[in-house]
Design a protein around this motif. Structure first.
Motif, PDB file in Angstrom:
ATOM      1  N   ALA A  35       0.659  -1.462   0.427  1.00 57.64           N
ATOM      2  CA  ALA A  35      -0.235  -0.554  -0.283  1.00 57.64           C
ATOM      3  C   ALA A  35       0.955   1.399  -0.090  1.00 57.64           C
ATOM      4  O   ALA A  35       1.014   1.947  -0.538  1.00 57.64           O
ATOM      5  N   GLY A  36       1.886   1.377   1.079  1.00 59.27           N
ATOM      6  CA  GLY A  36       2.647   2.263   0.828  1.00 59.27           C
ATOM      7  C   GLY A  36       3.501   2.836  -0.429  1.00 59.27           C
ATOM      8  O   GLY A  36       3.918   3.441  -0.654  1.00 59.27           O
ATOM      9  N   SER A  37       3.753   1.651  -1.194  1.00 59.31           N
ATOM     10  CA  SER A  37       4.397   2.010  -2.903  1.00 59.31           C
ATOM     11  C   SER A  37       3.154   2.581  -3.552  1.00 59.31           C
ATOM     12  O   SER A  37       4.032   2.985  -4.238  1.00 59.31           O
ATOM     13  N   TYR A  38       2.186   2.412  -3.473  1.00 60.94           N
ATOM     14  CA  TYR A  38       1.001   3.138  -3.941  1.00 60.94           C
ATOM     15  C   TYR A  38       1.494   4.583  -3.900  1.00 60.94           C
ATOM     16  O   TYR A  38       0.491   5.341  -4.617  1.00 60.94           O
ATOM     17  N   LEU A  39       0.738   4.750  -2.248  1.00 60.31           N
ATOM     18  CA  LEU A  39       0.498   5.966  -1.577  1.00 60.31           C
ATOM     19  C   LEU A  39       1.725   6.719  -1.429  1.00 60.31           C
ATOM     20  O   LEU A  39       1.362   8.043  -1.495  1.00 60.31           O
ATOM     21  N   VAL A  40       2.949   6.463  -1.136  1.00 62.21           N
ATOM     22  CA  VAL A  40       4.104   7.299  -1.536  1.00 62.21           C
ATOM     23  C   VAL A  40       5.388   7.035  -1.728  1.00 62.21           C
ATOM     24  O   VAL A  40       5.018   7.501  -3.361  1.00 62.21           O
ATOM     25  N   ILE A  41       6.192   5.825  -1.377  1.00 59.55           N
ATOM     26  CA  ILE A  41       6.384   5.501  -2.775  1.00 59.55           C
ATOM     27  C   ILE A  41       7.004   3.958  -2.302  1.00 59.55           C
ATOM     28  O   ILE A  41       6.704   3.375  -1.958  1.00 59.55           O
ATOM     29  N   PRO A  42       7.818   3.449  -3.806  1.00 57.94           N
ATOM     30  CA  PRO A  42       7.919   2.335  -3.755  1.00 57.94           C
ATOM     31  C   PRO A  42       9.287   1.509  -2.923  1.00 57.94           C
ATOM     32  O   PRO A  42      10.120   2.479  -2.760  1.00 57.94           O
ATOM     33  N   MET A  43       8.173   0.830  -1.943  1.00 59.42           N
ATOM     34  CA  MET A  43       8.953   0.297  -0.930  1.00 59.42           C
ATOM     35  C   MET A  43       9.034  -1.736  -0.363  1.00 59.42           C
ATOM     36  O   MET A  43      10.047  -1.866   0.761  1.00 59.42           O
ATOM     37  N   LEU A  44       8.543  -2.166  -1.035  1.00 62.70           N
ATOM     38  CA  LEU A  44       8.381  -3.330  -1.443  1.00 62.70           C
ATOM     39  C   LEU A  44       9.439  -4.156  -1.721  1.00 62.70           C
ATOM     40  O   LEU A  44       9.645  -4.539  -3.014  1.00 62.70           O
ATOM     41  N   ILE A  45      10.517  -4.515  -1.352  1.00 62.90           N
ATOM     42  CA  ILE A  45      11.947  -5.359  -1.164  1.00 62.90           C
ATOM     43  C   ILE A  45      12.012  -6.366   0.275  1.00 62.90           C
ATOM     44  O   ILE A  45      11.461  -6.173   1.053  1.00 62.90           O
ATOM     45  N   THR A  46      12.813  -7.443  -0.847  1.00 58.81           N
ATOM     46  CA  THR A  46      13.062  -8.781   0.008  1.00 58.81           C
ATOM     47  C   THR A  46      13.606  -8.081   1.398  1.00 58.81           C
ATOM     48  O   THR A  46      12.641  -8.708   2.819  1.00 58.81           O
ATOM     49  N   ARG A  47      13.727  -7.539   1.700  1.00 59.96           N
ATOM     50  CA  ARG A  47      15.160  -7.726   3.474  1.00 59.96           C
ATOM     51  C   ARG A  47      14.052  -5.898   4.140  1.00 59.96           C
ATOM     52  O   ARG A  47      14.138  -6.681   5.457  1.00 59.96           O
ATOM     53  N   TYR A  48      13.138  -5.776   3.556  1.00 58.97           N
ATOM     54  CA  TYR A  48      11.992  -5.185   4.317  1.00 58.97           C
ATOM     55  C   TYR A  48      11.225  -6.069   4.938  1.00 58.97           C
ATOM     56  O   TYR A  48      10.742  -5.547   6.188  1.00 58.97           O
TER      57      TYR A  48
END
Length: 492
Positions: A328-341
């Motif tokens: 959701a944050g990737s579309y509302l703010v900035i892309p942030m969906l990565i494995t290490r997170y």
């Protein structure tokens, strides 16, 4: 979790499996630890930790990665003073933490399955609980995500260990109460989030779990159910709030993260596709092991739901909520969906997988499932254990021969990786300079190392000033100004 164990023999069996898990996991984490060059992120961690004193570490870390407390960087600083700055030396601290985390996963598995106090459990129950927990530790020991972060000189292995300890104390507070367990919950919650803010994702899942507990406990109490445990969810919630209060001084640093977004520090993360949360788990585990993990995790989730519903809800939220929030944050703010997170979300998946394997009725089927999961995981991990090339080390060595006087070498992107691979004996006498220059033309170095991450526009600008190709090391190029006897690079 009942199984037909020999009376009194479950301790030896569980201990043997746990010992194998620690031994195999330690080998995977330390084998050829220095065979690959530092990544971009590892080189930044080196720059943050390589200060002459702790004060320097605090200052440099604030400049390079503000918004969090440099717990890992200070620990790495002390570690490097004893063991040096080689790739293997720097990575050995996260590897050691990763090996110790195998034992933490075993303890976590026990806490998940120990819904009643040990005094009310017979040896058969204990045998099942401890054997399944040892299997959890074995799967974690060979799982690609946990091995991968333990082989990187970054803070994620440490953050994962803090999270494991935090969840252990959360479950102990739920089961037993007690000041020590609440204190542990507060301390490890604060340390985990201070190490890296992505630990907040786990706290968010726990907050939803506490709301669920409050509602179900109230409903059970209204029915006069004697199985309601004495630890009130609001006390555990108060402990999480207390941990966040301890971190208030660090939350002010979040504004630096906002500035990093404006600078484009996170532009390298691509927007996720509609199935990216699921694809992230697939890429993290490997294409071949993933179907087995998914199958047994679903079976394990159903099994745990029937016997330990509260703990099943916690594990499901722990797996599902972090990727949903990042998606959701990737579309509302900035892309942030990565494995290490999402690294900690693999742990409950491993626990459910172990429970699913244990639910098989045949000993032969259980053995075959364990062999398949472990073998495929090790096979996937082994591809990352092969020796890498030495592009930056070789590029720095050849660049020094062209640097002239004053001894300056330009670095276009990946400045800290270039700085690290300058020979340590010459690091004080050779200056690495960022390109494009911020100074005058007279300060321009004679030679530049161009990293593969430069944009086409930047590459074209640099090639106009440095048209001579000195050497190529795969996608790392050493360029220099024109001089006699050296080939001029084509304009393209």
């Amino acid at each position: 979790m009942k199984r037909n164990f020999v009376p009194g023999g479950w301790r030896e069996q569980a201990g043997a499996v746990l010992l194998i898990a620690v031994a195999v996991g330690t080998i995977l984490r330390f084998f050829r630890l220095g065979a690959r060059e530092l990544s971009i992120d590892e080189s930044v961690s080196w720059a943050e930790s390589a200060g002459r004193s702790v004060t320097d570490v605090l200052r440099i870390q604030h400049q390079l990665d503000s918004g969090k407390f440099p717990i890992y960087e200070v620990a790495q600083h002390g570690w490097m003073r004893f063991f040096g700055e080689s790739e293997a030396a720097m990575r050995s601290l996260p590897a050691l933490i990763g090996s110790l985390s195998i034992v933490l996963v075993f303890i976590l598995g026990v806490e998940v399955l120990l819904a009643v106090t040990p005094t009310r459990s017979d040896d058969r129950d204990k045998g099942g609980i401890y054997m399944v927990s040892a299997l959890c530790a074995l799967i974690f020991a060979v799982g690609l995500p946990s091995v991968e972060i333990a082989r990187q000189a970054r803070m994620y292995s440490m953050m994962q260990a803090w999270i494991l300890a935090q969840v252990i104390f959360l479950l102990r507070a739920r089961r037993l109460g007690g000041l020590a367990n609440y204190a542990g919950l507060i301390i490890f919650s604060a340390i985990a989030v201070a190490t890296n803010f992505t630990a907040v994702l786990v706290m968010a899942a726990e907050a939803l779990w506490l709301i669920y507990l409050y509602l179900t406990d109230a409903d059970a109490a209204g029915r006069g159910d004697e199985g309601v445990r004495s630890a009130a969810p609001w006390l555990m919630g108060a402990a999480l709030v207390a941990a966040m209060v301890l971190l208030l001084p660090f939350f002010a640093g979040l504004r630096y993260g906002v500035e990093g977004v404006k600078r484009g520090d996170y532009d390298w993360i691509k927007p996720p596709g509609p199935w990216e949360p699921l694809a992230t788990f697939e890429s993290g585990l490997g294409s071949w092991p993933f179907p087995l993990f998914a199958l047994f995790a679903i079976v394990g989730g159903i099994r745990l739901w029937r016997s330990h519903r509260d703990e099943a809800v916690l594990l499901i939220l722990w797996i599902g909520l972090p990727p949903i929030v990042l998606f959701a944050g990737s579309y509302l703010v900035i892309p942030m969906l990565i494995t290490r997170y999402l690294i900690s979300s693999f742990v409950p998946l491993f626990i459910l997988t172990a429970i699913g394997i244990e639910s098989l009725t045949s000993r032969n089927y259980r053995a075959a499932a364990i062999v398949a999961i472990v073998s495929l995981s090790i096979l996937r991990v082994s591809s990352d254990l092969r020796p890498g090339d030495h592009r930056y080390r070789d590029a720095c060595a050849i660049a020094l021969t062209k640097a002239g006087s004053p001894r300056r070498v330009g670095a276009c992107h990946e400045y800290y990786r270039v700085s690290y691979y300058m020979p340590a004996a010459q690091r004080d006498s050779v200056q690495a300079v960022r390109i494009p220059l911020q100074g005058t033309e007279s300060e321009a170095p004679r030679v530049v190392i161009v990293s593969p991450t430069v944009t086409p526009a930047q590459a074209a600008e640099i090639r106009r000033e440095y048209p001579v190709v000195v050497a190529r090391f795969k996608d790392v190029i050493v360029l220099s100004r024109p001089e006699a006897g050296v080939r001029i690079a084509p304009a393209s």
